[in-house]
Design a protein around this motif. Sequence first.
Motif, PDB file in Angstrom:
ATOM      1  N   GLY A 293       0.886  -1.208   0.132  1.00  0.00           N
ATOM      2  CA  GLY A 293      -0.027   0.025   0.041  1.00  0.00           C
ATOM      3  C   GLY A 293       0.928   1.487  -0.002  1.00  0.00           C
ATOM      4  N   ALA A 294       1.996   1.165   0.751  1.00  0.00           N
ATOM      5  CA  ALA A 294       2.784   2.499   0.898  1.00  0.00           C
ATOM      6  C   ALA A 294       3.493   2.670  -0.380  1.00  0.00           C
ATOM      7  N   VAL A 295       3.781   1.668  -1.297  1.00  0.00           N
ATOM      8  CA  VAL A 295       4.452   1.923  -2.546  1.00  0.00           C
ATOM      9  C   VAL A 295       3.354   2.558  -3.514  1.00  0.00           C
ATOM     10  N   VAL A 296       2.079   2.065  -3.314  1.00  0.00           N
ATOM     11  CA  VAL A 296       0.774   2.630  -4.222  1.00  0.00           C
ATOM     12  C   VAL A 296       0.758   4.187  -3.660  1.00  0.00           C
ATOM     13  N   ALA A 297       0.743   4.658  -2.257  1.00  0.00           N
ATOM     14  CA  ALA A 297       0.781   5.918  -1.690  1.00  0.00           C
ATOM     15  C   ALA A 297       1.811   6.781  -2.237  1.00  0.00           C
ATOM     16  N   MET A 298       3.124   6.345  -2.654  1.00  0.00           N
ATOM     17  CA  MET A 298       4.093   7.132  -3.217  1.00  0.00           C
ATOM     18  C   MET A 298       3.735   7.599  -4.559  1.00  0.00           C
ATOM     19  N   PHE A 299       2.854   6.876  -5.214  1.00  0.00           N
ATOM     20  CA  PHE A 299       2.319   7.447  -6.551  1.00  0.00           C
ATOM     21  C   PHE A 299       0.898   7.903  -6.613  1.00  0.00           C
ATOM     22  N   GLU A 300       0.581   8.281  -5.459  1.00  0.00           N
ATOM     23  CA  GLU A 300      -1.087   8.951  -5.307  1.00  0.00           C
ATOM     24  C   GLU A 300      -1.425   9.909  -6.212  1.00  0.00           C
ATOM     25  N   ILE A 383       4.172   0.277 -20.904  1.00  0.00           N
ATOM     26  CA  ILE A 383       4.335   0.466 -19.487  1.00  0.00           C
ATOM     27  C   ILE A 383       3.996  -0.859 -18.806  1.00  0.00           C
ATOM     28  N   VAL A 384       2.672  -1.350 -19.316  1.00  0.00           N
ATOM     29  CA  VAL A 384       2.193  -2.420 -18.775  1.00  0.00           C
ATOM     30  C   VAL A 384       2.922  -3.675 -19.027  1.00  0.00           C
ATOM     31  N   PHE A 385       3.572  -3.965 -20.293  1.00  0.00           N
ATOM     32  CA  PHE A 385       4.008  -4.846 -20.772  1.00  0.00           C
ATOM     33  C   PHE A 385       5.391  -5.081 -20.054  1.00  0.00           C
ATOM     34  N   ALA A 386       6.198  -3.865 -19.824  1.00  0.00           N
ATOM     35  CA  ALA A 386       7.424  -4.146 -19.357  1.00  0.00           C
ATOM     36  C   ALA A 386       7.073  -4.366 -18.045  1.00  0.00           C
ATOM     37  N   ALA A 387       6.501  -3.657 -17.203  1.00  0.00           N
ATOM     38  CA  ALA A 387       6.411  -4.090 -16.008  1.00  0.00           C
ATOM     39  C   ALA A 387       6.045  -5.429 -15.603  1.00  0.00           C
ATOM     40  N   MET A 388       5.004  -6.113 -16.377  1.00  0.00           N
ATOM     41  CA  MET A 388       4.612  -7.432 -16.218  1.00  0.00           C
ATOM     42  C   MET A 388       5.669  -8.225 -16.544  1.00  0.00           C
ATOM     43  N   GLY A 435       6.108   3.203 -11.126  1.00  0.00           N
ATOM     44  CA  GLY A 435       7.233   4.144 -11.722  1.00  0.00           C
ATOM     45  C   GLY A 435       7.653   4.316 -13.061  1.00  0.00           C
ATOM     46  N   PHE A 436       7.253   3.448 -13.936  1.00  0.00           N
ATOM     47  CA  PHE A 436       7.360   3.507 -15.146  1.00  0.00           C
ATOM     48  C   PHE A 436       6.209   4.485 -15.574  1.00  0.00           C
TER      49      PHE A 436
END
Lengths: 448, 448
Positions: A293-300, A383-388, A435-436
């Motif tokens: 959750g904290a990671v998501v919060a970083m990118f709120e 972005i989705v491709f690379a992250a996946m 991040g991407f």
Amino acid sequence: MGDTVEKPNTHVDDPGWIEWLVTQHPHDIAVEIRYLEIIVIRRILGKLPNAVTSDVILELPPHVQVELFESMRVSRLSGIIGEMFSDDVADLLGQISAERLEKIMEQLPPTEAREIADLLKYEEDTAGGIMQTEVISIPESLTISETIEKLRGMEDLMETEGLFYIYVTDENDRLRGVLRVRDLLFSKPHLKVRDIMIREVRAVSVRADQEEIARMFKHYNFPVVPVVDDFQRLRGIVTSDDVMDIMEEEATEDMQRMIGLSGEESTNTPWKEAVQKRLPWLYVNLLTAFMAGAVVAMFESTIAQYAVLAVFLPIIAGQGGNAGTQVLTIVVRSLALGDIPDNGQRSIILKELVVGVLNGLAIGIVVGVIAWFWKGNITLGVIVFAAMVLNMVGAGLAGVVIPFGLKALRIDPALASAIMLTTVTDVVGFFLFLGFAALALTMFPLPA
Amino acid sequence: MGDTVEKPNTHVDDPGWIEWLVTQHPHDIAVEIRYLEIIVIRRILGKLPNAVTSDVILELPPHVQVELFESMRVSRLSGIIGEMFSDDVADLLGQISAERLEKIMEQLPPTEAREIADLLKYEEDTAGGIMQTEVISIPESLTISETIEKLRGMEDLMETEGLFYIYVTDENDRLRGVLRVRDLLFSKPHLKVRDIMIREVRAVSVRADQEEIARMFKHYNFPVVPVVDDFQRLRGIVTSDDVMDIMEEEATEDMQRMIGLSGEESTNTPWKEAVQKRLPWLYVNLLTAFMAGAVVAMFESTIAQYAVLAVFLPIIAGQGGNAGTQVLTIVVRSLALGDIPDNGQRSIILKELVVGVLNGLAIGIVVGVIAWFWKGNITLGVIVFAAMVLNMVGAGLAGVVIPFGLKALRIDPALASAIMLTTVTDVVGFFLFLGFAALALTMFPLPA
């Protein structure tokens, strides 16, 4: 294949049912009564002879066994205990209260009490903790015909599976060899035991770990293994049915521990105990979920701008988690079965790297293309491709590295490993993806 | 406890290593050579007698066994096969190509070829598929002394664990009773077998499922079980080491199938096969992940307004998934071990309802309070709390209902059950949380 008596409907107040029940196999009696109240179970056991009662008790769930041993009359208990193997008695007595234990031990014949007290000293999951002390041993100086005469007096002991071997000991009880029953059948009666016995006996120490013993049985196909103390004195035997129990226990433990369970829960565990055992692990999982959750919060702020990103969070995390758990399950199980040699770790890591890249590409392309066409934006697709792809490769590696790492730290490789794994895949997956996204979307903005 | 020879460094070209290797136990030889190239493995096996080679091959990973059986000289293979038990041979031959099988069968002695052809007809996971046909049987009309004479000629057969019992058959090969070796030792030589044999023999049908057999061994502590055909004729025996293999297989299968694996993968499975076997399940998982994503997409505008909601998505889904998997693992395992009686399902559902409510409250309060204080908004706290409690209760119920439902549909209760479970917890969790949020936030807006 005689007449089969029809099973009447279960009803504890029906004398016909009780009459039918007491004629059944102990295991089947246990299945019928295990969910009844203790007081009712005690009433039914009261109608059975000690020898049957002891077998029924051994088939009941652990918490019922304990309740019975805490509440039954001590005089009855000592009769029942007399019918059990020493290892089973020790297991049961190891779970009851200290005062109760003392009272029961007082009632037992002194030699039996001593034997059980000895067994209680061993750790539960060592050879000493699982062995039975009932074992046939004879001096090496006997002849074959003297041996047969001696065995005739021990017919009782020969009832059981474990006693197809006769162990040969010297004057200090040290294990010297083993005889098979067929050696007695086919050898000349005047020969000495020491002349025909097999001298190479693989024995285990009382302190050997039960998992190791199970592995020995599996690899070398032993039916029985003798257990010796530090002075090579014969103390008992471990039989294949003990090993079957261990194998089931260990498999259950691995499955449970991976996802944060005690390793000993069953559907019979009372709800109170279930809550107590599961809740601590749920809090551990909560801590790791907060990390994700904290990671998501970083990118709120990025998400506030492009809410579509939130749609892909469960997809990226879910695929990473699934791919990683596949690898983890295989590795944890192979470690438990002793299938991974010490020098085999590198090739497994390499293999999972290859598999991770291939599966990552196969899944990443599909998800990337869907993302691209859905929002008509190729940046989102990329972005989705690379992250996946990266998350799935990382997941595969985590699936190998986590259990190997735990093992290197001398911790059970199964312990909470699935919780750790999904933490890695969630945190890494979210960080890569968001991040991407934050980076790319400043350069190539999406239509908001 | 003789001299122990020090293990030289593994090196296939070092004659000292080869010399050391061939003196080891077959299992240990297999561990040393299993990762070598087939050509090297063949070279090493070439230095071993048939009896040892056969034991080594049985300890190698399945794909190596198949490669060896496809590539070794047929004349050597027939010698090696002569040293194996029929059940092991049938397992191996069941995996090789049809032409190769034909060539090998031509080289075998006709009676052996016929026996193996018979075994190949049985399904792999039935009593017929796992039994060994090497079994000692005698006519009921013999006397004890005649029996001992007859057995002397079969000493070879008596080598193995399974042969502690001697089965008694009538003139049509039908199973009539069983003798223990000790009956031969202690009975008067002139007595007839039929007068001392045990008449109540629990036999299994050649078509009995292997899981059922494992359960029988476990519950009734049998060391060996005879296998009969539809005419009650004795066809073979299943021994406790067969059952140990089954138990490990079944446990591995359950662990793997829950999360979308074939049930047969190990760290030895080649990468190509691993990709082929895992990818279809990853696509299944992807489909379910898209369902979760679709729920989030329904609330895209709410998230655009309140991006903080995205932070709690992985927390609510993660806790639901973990709590549900705890229950699922326990239920799947208990079903596999035959620990759940048909009338026991209701009490388990009830128990998990109670546990789900309690754990849900315990976790929900913590997460709710954190959400409240973090954003200083009690509405967010209440939404998180309510969604968490409900999702965890639902997760617990899904953990029971999914495997019971699969079982009722006569599908393996383990099959992909963890994938189904996380789909439920993701979809339900997201829908509840975002639904509550959309509803509540229109009434009590958060500070954006």
